[in-house]
Each structure stands twice: as structure tokens, then as C-alpha cells.
Design a protein around this motif. Structure first.
Motif, PDB file in Angstrom:
ATOM      1  N   GLN A  97       0.832  -1.179   0.000  1.00 23.94           N
ATOM      2  CA  GLN A  97       0.000   0.000   0.000  1.00 23.94           C
ATOM      3  C   GLN A  97       0.878   1.245   0.000  1.00 23.94           C
TER       4      GLN A  97
ATOM      5  N   TYR B 264      -3.634   4.260  -6.026  1.00 21.36           N
ATOM      6  CA  TYR B 264      -3.407   4.913  -4.735  1.00 21.36           C
ATOM      7  C   TYR B 264      -3.812   6.378  -4.812  1.00 21.36           C
TER       8      TYR B 264
ATOM      9  N   HIS C  22       1.200   5.206   0.481  1.00 16.47           N
ATOM     10  CA  HIS C  22       0.516   6.325   1.129  1.00 16.47           C
ATOM     11  C   HIS C  22       0.956   7.635   0.488  1.00 16.47           C
TER      12      HIS C  22
ATOM     13  N   SER D 290       4.969   7.290   0.036  1.00 13.01           N
ATOM     14  CA  SER D 290       5.721   6.455   0.976  1.00 13.01           C
ATOM     15  C   SER D 290       6.742   5.577   0.261  1.00 13.01           C
TER      16      SER D 290
ATOM     17  N   GLY E  55      -4.352  10.126  -2.373  1.00 10.92           N
ATOM     18  CA  GLY E  55      -4.222  10.880  -1.150  1.00 10.92           C
ATOM     19  C   GLY E  55      -5.579  11.373  -0.692  1.00 10.92           C
TER      20      GLY E  55
END
Length: 119
Positions: A1, A108, A3, A25, A110
Motif C-alpha cells: 500500500q 493509490y 501512502h 511512501s 491521497g
């Protein structure tokens, strides 16, 4: 995952500038920005691939510049000559696939940073 954390949003007057940042990340191939205004669908704003491919929505061409610092896993969006119609929540998005992948949709996202432009 992966981030993603955005920063840099705020309130400016028409014609002003803002610079958004997004820190990931971990490294991802395709990174980009989308936005969503109240009552409207989310739309892609700009995207940049590690192969140098860059794409912009027609509405922001010539005013916005997307860039990335791969060493810092950070994406930027320099927004100049802002207009009231640019008011929206801006989201950073990323994926390990190429931005040009068929049927591309980022894996992904934010949480977004608000940009408000007053006339």
C-alpha cells in the motif's frame, strides 16, 4: 500500500499562484493530480511518468506545470494564473503502472488538499 500526502493548498485571488506537493511512501511509476469541485465529477489535471511522459487537461495547459523529484518520491503541481473555476479539492494519485496503460486508473490516492480561488 502506497501512502500519499498532499500539501500546499490554500486560498488565493484570481491570477494568483499556488504550488502543491505530494509525498509518497515509496516510489511509483505514474504520479498525477486530479481535482473535484462541489457537485462535479473528479477530473484528471496532470500526470507524469518516469519515462518523461507528461499530460495535462486542456483546461490547465499553459498555466499548470507538473514535476517530480524521484529521489524524494515527491510530486509537484505549480499552478499559475489561477481562476475561480480551478476551485476544487486536489488529489494526488499514483500507480506502479505506466500512465499510458490501457484503461489506466490510479491504485493509490491521497486525501486531498483544498484550493480556493476568489474573483
Amino acid at each position: 500500500q502506497v501512502h500519499l500526502v498532499e500539501s500546499g493548498g490554500g486560498s488565493v485571488q484570481s491570477g494568483g499562484s499556488l504550488r502543491l506537493s505530494c509525498t509518497a511512501s515509496e516510489f511509483t511509476r505514474c504520479m498525477g493530480w486530479s481535482r473535484q469541485a462541489p457537485g462535479k465529477q473528479r477530473e484528471g489535471v496532470a500526470a507524469i511518468d518516469t519515462d518523461g511522459t507528461i499530460a495535462y487537461a486542456d483546461s490547465v495547459k499553459g498555466r499548470f506545470t507538473v514535476s517530480r523529484d524521484n529521489a524524494k518520491n515527491t510530486l509537484y503541481l505549480q499552478m499559475n494564473d489561477l481562476k475561480p473555476e480551478d476551485t476544487a479539492m486536489y488529489y494526488c494519485a499514483a500507480d506502479s503502472r505506466s500512465c499510458s496503460s490501457e484503461g489506466y486508473y490510479p491504485s493509490y490516492w491521497g486525501r486531498g488538499t483544498q484550493v480556493t480561488v476568489s474573483s
